[in-house]
Enzyme design. Structure first.
Site, PDB file in Angstrom:
ATOM      1  N   ASP A  52       0.761  -1.133   0.002  1.00  0.00           N
ATOM      2  CA  ASP A  52      -0.159  -0.037  -0.319  1.00  0.00           C
ATOM      3  C   ASP A  52       0.931   1.216   0.022  1.00  0.00           C
ATOM      4  O   ASP A  52       1.598   1.468   0.953  1.00  0.00           O
ATOM      5  CB  ASP A  52      -0.806   0.016   1.179  1.00  0.00           C
ATOM      6  CG  ASP A  52      -1.811   0.988   1.291  1.00  0.00           C
ATOM      7  OD1 ASP A  52      -2.886   1.360   0.825  1.00  0.00           O
ATOM      8  OD2 ASP A  52      -1.495   2.238   1.819  1.00  0.00           O
ATOM      9  N   TYR A  57       3.051   9.853  -0.484  1.00  0.00           N
ATOM     10  CA  TYR A  57       3.803   9.465   0.529  1.00  0.00           C
ATOM     11  C   TYR A  57       5.127   9.536  -0.353  1.00  0.00           C
ATOM     12  O   TYR A  57       6.250   9.420   0.541  1.00  0.00           O
ATOM     13  CB  TYR A  57       3.693   7.748   0.615  1.00  0.00           C
ATOM     14  CG  TYR A  57       2.607   7.364   1.206  1.00  0.00           C
ATOM     15  CD1 TYR A  57       1.598   8.209   1.894  1.00  0.00           C
ATOM     16  CD2 TYR A  57       2.021   6.013   1.311  1.00  0.00           C
ATOM     17  CE1 TYR A  57       0.509   7.836   2.534  1.00  0.00           C
ATOM     18  CE2 TYR A  57       0.942   5.365   2.054  1.00  0.00           C
ATOM     19  CZ  TYR A  57       0.247   6.466   2.562  1.00  0.00           C
ATOM     20  OH  TYR A  57      -1.034   6.186   3.343  1.00  0.00           O
TER      21      TYR A  57
END
Ligand SMILES: NC(=O)c1ccc[n+]([C@@H]2O[C@H](COP(=O)([O-])OP(=O)(O)OC[C@H]3O[C@@H](n4cnc5c(N)ncnc54)[C@H](OP(=O)(O)O)[C@@H]3O)[C@@H](O)[C@H]2O)c1
Length: 265
Positions: A52, A57
């Site tokens: 994930d 990110y």
């Protein structure tokens, strides 16, 4: 590292378009650079087959490199990334950048990372449906949506999200929220299960001691027995392994009832 291989569960949920999503995945929020390569490699080595990540990110390149170098076949790994809704109008360009960094020609799951402003969710969702129809992602979903927002995008795109990724743990358990997802055919994926005081909660610690397991393993096992997807994150190889080593024990109905009651609902 232990000498024995972890007992990794192979439980999965079948999503609306038929993709098989392993209930256990590896979360990568706040892991960057070389740590992201090493942690993702350690997760794949430990047996995780679900990763994930997200555009925000800033680690898709590292996750992609670890996967490419792992020797694990791309088709054996369920790969999720997420679209930041403040990029509305730039969905496909963002997706293509994700695919390039992840070194793949398709995702398994693409999520709207959080609800957008105004009509953004509906606009993005229609593009998500097109991306899925074009084969760029096998499944599409959302994150941090409530039931009303799930219904709004479903109406706009004619298709319900396959998944809603939300914060979830025994301390947040709410049977009505779970039922609302099941009624809509939306798989519930939980995040931050090991945060918010779960790991040192006395009831969770007590169940862990009874089973000779860690609190983290109890929390992860609780998700699996509820058929809820769980994606623990760690940068530490021993924790990465132990968080996945949850195939060898079962929580009793009494344990589950105790854990469910911690949500207070
Ligand atoms: N959609 C969203 O808005 C959203 C929001 C948050 C998270 N997520 C996703 O969900 C994933 C998981 O959530 P999260 O990263 O917030 O938190 P988490 O997995 O619940 O917890 C991670 C924290 O717990 C520690 N930890 C991990 N295993 C442990 C163990 N066995 N014993 C003790 N401590 C342990 C980690 O430290 P070490 O790394 O030092 O081990 C880290 O501080 C994220 O990585 C991300 O992929 C999505």
């Amino acid at each position: 590292m232990t000498d024995t291989a972890p007992s990794i569960p192979d439980d999965a949920v079948t999503l609306s378009q038929g993709a098989r999503m392993p209930l256990l995945g590896f979360g990568t929020w706040q892991i960057k650079g070389g740590d992201a390569v090493r942690a993702t490699a350690a997760a794949l080595e430990a047996g995780y087959r679900h990763l994930d990540t997200a555009t925000v990110y800033g680690n898709e390149k590292e996750v992609g490199r670890a996967l490419a170098d792992s020797g694990v076949a791309r088709d054996d790994v369920f790969l999720t990334t997420k679209f930041p809704p403040n990029r509305v109008g730039r969905e496909l360009e963002t997706l293509r950048a994700s695919l390039e960094m992840l070194q793949t020609d398709h995702l398994d799951l693409w999520l709207i990372h959080w609800p957008g402003e105004g009509s953004a969710n509906e606009d993005i969702w229609r593009t998500f449906v097109e991306a899925r129809e074009a084969g760029l992602t096998r499944e599409i979903g959302v994150s941090n949506f409530d039931a009303e927002l799930l219904d709004a995008v479903t109406a706009a795109g004619g298709v319900a999200p396959a998944v809603n990724q939300i914060e979830w743990s025994p301390l947040l358990y709410d049977a009505e929220v779970l039922a609302a997802h099941r009624e809509r055919g939306v798989a519930l994926e939980g995040y931050s299960a090991l945060r918010g005081g779960t790991l040192d909660h006395p009831a969770i610690v007590a169940i862990a001691e009874q089973h000779g397991r860690t609190p983290a393993q109890v929390i992860i096992r609780w998700h699996l027995q509820h058929q809820v997807v769980v994606i623990p994150k760690s940068v530490q190889a021993d924790r990465i392994r132990s968080n996945a080593d949850v195939g060898g024990f079962v929580l009793s109905d009494e344990d589950l009832a105790t854990l469910d009651s911690l949500g207070g609902r």
